[in-house]
Scaffold this active site. Structure first.
Site, PDB file in Angstrom:
ATOM      1  N   GLY A  23       0.825  -1.200   0.000  1.00 24.69           N
ATOM      2  CA  GLY A  23       0.000   0.000   0.000  1.00 24.69           C
ATOM      3  C   GLY A  23       0.857   1.248   0.000  1.00 24.69           C
ATOM      4  O   GLY A  23       2.085   1.170   0.012  1.00 24.69           O
ATOM      5  N   VAL A  25       2.266   5.059   1.206  1.00 26.11           N
ATOM      6  CA  VAL A  25       2.678   5.730   2.450  1.00 26.11           C
ATOM      7  C   VAL A  25       2.497   7.227   2.223  1.00 26.11           C
ATOM      8  O   VAL A  25       2.937   7.764   1.199  1.00 26.11           O
ATOM      9  CB  VAL A  25       4.147   5.411   2.799  1.00 26.11           C
ATOM     10  CG1 VAL A  25       4.526   6.048   4.129  1.00 26.11           C
ATOM     11  CG2 VAL A  25       4.391   3.912   2.857  1.00 26.11           C
ATOM     12  N   LYS A  40       0.806   4.704   6.875  1.00 29.24           N
ATOM     13  CA  LYS A  40       1.057   3.577   5.982  1.00 29.24           C
ATOM     14  C   LYS A  40      -0.278   2.909   5.718  1.00 29.24           C
ATOM     15  O   LYS A  40      -0.875   2.321   6.628  1.00 29.24           O
ATOM     16  CB  LYS A  40       2.048   2.637   6.685  1.00 29.24           C
ATOM     17  CG  LYS A  40       2.737   1.677   5.767  1.00 29.24           C
ATOM     18  CD  LYS A  40       3.927   1.050   6.485  1.00 29.24           C
ATOM     19  CE  LYS A  40       4.557  -0.025   5.668  1.00 29.24           C
ATOM     20  NZ  LYS A  40       5.731  -0.594   6.285  1.00 29.24           N
ATOM     21  N   ASP A 130      15.414  -8.153   7.877  1.00 27.05           N
ATOM     22  CA  ASP A 130      15.495  -7.479   6.568  1.00 27.05           C
ATOM     23  C   ASP A 130      16.221  -6.142   6.694  1.00 27.05           C
ATOM     24  O   ASP A 130      15.755  -5.111   6.189  1.00 27.05           O
ATOM     25  CB  ASP A 130      14.082  -7.289   5.995  1.00 27.05           C
ATOM     26  CG  ASP A 130      14.101  -7.048   4.492  1.00 27.05           C
ATOM     27  OD1 ASP A 130      15.166  -7.253   3.866  1.00 27.05           O
ATOM     28  OD2 ASP A 130      13.061  -6.633   3.948  1.00 27.05           O
TER      29      ASP A 130
HETATM   30  N1  LIG Z   1       7.907   6.490   8.635  1.00 30.49           N
HETATM   31  C1  LIG Z   1       8.255   6.919   7.431  1.00 30.49           C
HETATM   32  N2  LIG Z   1       8.731   8.175   7.264  1.00 30.49           N
HETATM   33  C2  LIG Z   1       9.083   8.620   6.036  1.00 30.49           C
HETATM   34  N3  LIG Z   1       9.031   7.891   4.915  1.00 30.49           N
HETATM   35  C3  LIG Z   1       8.579   6.621   5.019  1.00 30.49           C
HETATM   36  C4  LIG Z   1       8.166   6.076   6.260  1.00 30.49           C
HETATM   37  N4  LIG Z   1       7.783   4.791   6.064  1.00 30.49           N
HETATM   38  C5  LIG Z   1       7.957   4.557   4.744  1.00 30.49           C
HETATM   39  N5  LIG Z   1       8.426   5.652   4.114  1.00 30.49           N
HETATM   40  C6  LIG Z   1       8.714   5.802   2.684  1.00 30.49           C
HETATM   41  O1  LIG Z   1       7.739   5.114   1.952  1.00 30.49           O
HETATM   42  C7  LIG Z   1       8.338   4.163   1.063  1.00 30.49           C
HETATM   43  C8  LIG Z   1       7.501   2.891   1.072  1.00 30.49           C
HETATM   44  O2  LIG Z   1       7.588   2.293   2.345  1.00 30.49           O
HETATM   45  P1  LIG Z   1       7.045   0.840   2.715  1.00 30.49           P
HETATM   46  O3  LIG Z   1       7.590   0.461   4.048  1.00 30.49           O
HETATM   47  O4  LIG Z   1       5.575   0.773   2.550  1.00 30.49           O
HETATM   48  O5  LIG Z   1       7.531  -0.027   1.551  1.00 30.49           O
HETATM   49  P2  LIG Z   1       8.904  -0.652   1.205  1.00 30.49           P
HETATM   50  O6  LIG Z   1       9.815  -0.689   2.402  1.00 30.49           O
HETATM   51  O7  LIG Z   1       9.396   0.069  -0.011  1.00 30.49           O
HETATM   52  O8  LIG Z   1       8.506  -2.099   0.787  1.00 30.49           O
HETATM   53  P3  LIG Z   1       7.733  -3.224   1.587  1.00 30.49           P
HETATM   54  O9  LIG Z   1       6.376  -3.124   1.039  1.00 30.49           O
HETATM   55  O10 LIG Z   1       8.459  -4.422   1.195  1.00 30.49           O
HETATM   56  O11 LIG Z   1       7.787  -2.957   3.046  1.00 30.49           O
HETATM   57  C9  LIG Z   1       9.750   3.939   1.620  1.00 30.49           C
HETATM   58  O12 LIG Z   1      10.667   3.746   0.603  1.00 30.49           O
HETATM   59  C10 LIG Z   1      10.068   5.221   2.349  1.00 30.49           C
HETATM   60  O13 LIG Z   1      10.746   6.121   1.474  1.00 30.49           O
END
Ligand SMILES: Nc1ncnc2c1ncn2[C@@H]1O[C@H](COP(=O)(O)OP(=O)(O)OP(=O)(O)O)[C@@H](O)[C@H]1O
Length: 607
Positions: A23, A25, A40, A130
């Site tokens: 999803g 963010v 998120k 991870d």
């Molecule tokens: N707490 C946060 N503060 C700022 N940016 C964030 C935060 N959490 C996530 N992001 C941003 O949103 C993007 C997507 O995060 P998310 O954790 O959903 O996915 P991911 O780590 O790319 O993949 P996965 O779905 O495998 O977890 C990240 O690359 C990051 O740049």
């Protein structure tokens, strides 16, 4: 599309930051407190409830400055959000990819942060599984970036022991995966191995193994790690131990690895706090700058502005306007007009109506500010004409103002008395200065700026108990103030990009050779190391021109990547850009002044 339920929620969405597997963010701000959060959005179809509950339960049990905390679950019409701490600096991967070379001490600080966070997770029996630069987020602090671990989506409890097949295929990232992970073993040592790969990458600039996932798994199992001689011996042993193939030969705990890193930093005599960046390597003097023309100047010019074929030159109380044949300012000026004001010029702002001039009479009491709008032009017969408008004087000890981009309204904060740090903030219609809203009492902002024709921004830098923050308050054209957010930096002046005004450029008041780019929607902060403290900052459609009064000039692209470094060898007193790549530079040296017309297109094309 924004989730509709959020309009009624406690959070106002500033923009989407990213898209994970499960999803989107979003960056959002709490409507009352101004606190920034990441929301998120966990799509229930793609994000199984067991995974969601696992990530949530791990996150709420982990409260540590180096772990991105989860504050709550927010339900909305289509699903649910994890409400998390917001990290405005992006990921460690973004920082590694950025051009600025991080200083060694700073790289070790980031590793220390990761190990502190891991130690806390391990103490709670949680193995992250991870660890990789994409899962390390950066929060801004007064000392620079703080690394924080995120994404506990495939974490395990240490008691879960060795078993496979429960992750639904989410087994981590092969480039950072410890050898034993490929046969289903999980332990704290797996996370320490991943940190070892990050150290390797941070110090050497690439990972020890590359290739397709299958090749990587084999390499982790069988291939020796080679460490270049450039790595200091104390850190070489740290990497070797972290990347041992057998888990029992690695560091026994994150604490032990941390002690080792701190010891290495001591051996290397890396003092803390460290500068974030090593000074960038100068790109060399450029001979690509073409001089299109030079005209002697009688006085040292302090203000330069260009609007079409009009060039304004301001010095003390005097303002002249040279009118050229065309927008390229070809040849000599064909006509000139000038005015002498009663008081010294404080600010010039070009708007469609003309040049708005703010003057300040500090020799008289009460201090008086005067605003004028001056518009020279040329009639068909080639005679220079002028229109001139004087606004009612503003009597105040200090006045901060901003004029809307279309010149239709003026935001004004005026402080009447030095003992009262508050000011009256008001929007006034132009040209008659009739009030749009009743005055609002507010601390005096050091800067007001207009972002577009409906919105503006007031900056409030504060320092208390050694902590520094700048608060961003937005206002609209009706004078309504909307509380924004804050960043842990002292910022007194920000400059918007003309075609993208929600991207601001500023200089960290504590580190004048660090530039800051702030994207407001969603909030993203980038720090850029410069070779000098710039005095002149000229935003362009392609990026930024920065220069100091000694003639050092640096070109940055829109994201802050360094494009070129040029030494103009001029003692600059004022400068302005025109066209897409041309400059007018006023210089003054040994009692002689010069107005130089320069073309940077070759320098830009070579970048
Ligand atoms: N707490 C946060 N503060 C700022 N940016 C964030 C935060 N959490 C996530 N992001 C941003 O949103 C993007 C997507 O995060 P998310 O954790 O959903 O996915 P991911 O780590 O790319 O993949 P996965 O779905 O495998 O977890 C990240 O690359 C990051 O740049």
């Amino acid at each position: 599309m924004k989730p509709t339920a959020l309009h009624r929620s406690r959070y106002r969405i500033l923009g989407q930051i990213g898209q994970g597997q499960f999803g989107r963010v979003y960056c959002a701000v709490h409507r009352q407190t101004g606190e920034l959060v990441a929301l998120k959005d966990l799509n229930p179809q793609r994000f199984p409830t067991n995974r969601f509950l696992r990530e949530f339960s791990y996150l709420v049990s982990l409260r540590h400055p180096n772990i991105v905390s989860c504050r709550a679950i927010e339900h909305h019409a289509k699903g649910r959000y994890l409400v998390m701490d917001y990290c405005e600096g992006g990921t460690l991967r973004d920082l590694m990819d950025a051009q600025g070379q991080l200083s060694l001490g700073y790289r070790l600080n980031l590793i220390t942060d990761i190990l502190l966070g891991l130690e806390h997770a391990h103490q709670h029996n949680i193995i992250h599984c991870d660890i990789k630069p994409e899962n390390i987020l950066l929060s801004l602090t007064n000392q620079g970036w703080k690394a924080r671990i995120t994404d506990f989506g495939i974490s395990r409890l240490s008691q879960q022991g060795a078993h496979t097949g429960q992750d639904g295929g989410y087994t981590g990232s092969p480039a950072y995966m410890a050898p034993e992970r490929s046969y289903g073993q999980h332990s704290y040592a797996c996370d320490l191995y991943s940190v070892g790969i990050i150290i390797y990458e941070l110090l050497i600039g690439e990972r020890p193994f590359s290739g397709l996932p299958g090749d990587l798994i084999l390499a982790h199992l069988n291939q020796r790690v080679t460490i270049p001689d450039t790595v200091p011996p104390s850190l070489r042993t740290t990497i070797e131990r972290a990347l041992e193939k057998l888990p029992q030969r690695r560091f026994a705990s994150a604490r032990e690895m941390l002690t080792d890193i701190r010891h290495a930093a001591e051996v290397l005599e890396l003092k803390t706090p460290q500068r974030v960046f090593s000074p960038p390597v100068l790109l060399g003097e450029s001979d690509g700058v073409e001089i299109l023309g030079q005209t002697p100047l009688r006085d040292a010019v302090s203000y330069l502005a260009v609007e079409g074929r009009l060039v304004y030159l301001g010095m003390w109380k005097h303002l002249s306007c040279a009118i050229y044949r065309d927008f390229n300012l070809t040849g000599e000026a064909i006509a000139e007009k000038s005015i002498t004001l009663t008081d010294p010029i404080l600010e010039l702002n070009l708007r469609p109506q003309g040049c708005f001039i703010l003057t300040r009479a500090s020799s008289r009491l009460p201090v008086e500010y005067n605003l004028y709008c001056w518009r020279p032009s040329l009639n068909v017969a080639g005679t220079a004409l002028e229109e001139y408008q004087v606004f009612p004087p503003l009597q105040a000890r200090q006045v901060i103002h901003a004029i809307d981009v279309k010149g239709r309204w003026l935001a004004l904060a005026s402080q009447s008395n030095s003992k009262d740090r508050y000011s009256q903030f008001q929007l006034l219609k132009l040209p008659d200065l009739s009030p749009i809203n009743p005055p609002v009492r507010s601390p005096l902002p050091p800067q007001l700026l207009t972002l577009d024709n409906c919105h503006g921004l007031a900056l409030f830098p504060y320092q208390y108990h050694g902590k520094q923050r700048t608060y961003f308050y937005f206002f609209n054209r009706r004078g309504l103030i909307i509380k924004g957010f804050s960043v842990p930096l002292m910022l007194f002046s920000l400059i918007p990009l003309p075609d993208s005004p929600y991207q601001l450029f500023g200089i960290d008041a504590n580190e004048p050779d660090i530039a800051i780019i702030i994207k407001l929607k969603p909030l993203k902060v980038t720090r850029i190391a410069l070779n000098f403290a710039p005095k002149f900052i000229l935003p362009q459609s392609w990026g930024y021109i920065l220069a100091n009064s000694q003639g050092q000039m640096m070109l940055l692209d829109r994201d802050g990547f360094r494009m070129a470094y040029v030494n103009l060898s001029l003692k600059i007193t004022a400068m302005v850009s025109f066209g897409d790549s041309k400059l007018l530079v006023a210089s003054w040296s040994k009692g002689k002044g010069m107005l130089s017309k320069l073309d940077l297109s070759k320098v830009i094309d070579n970048c």
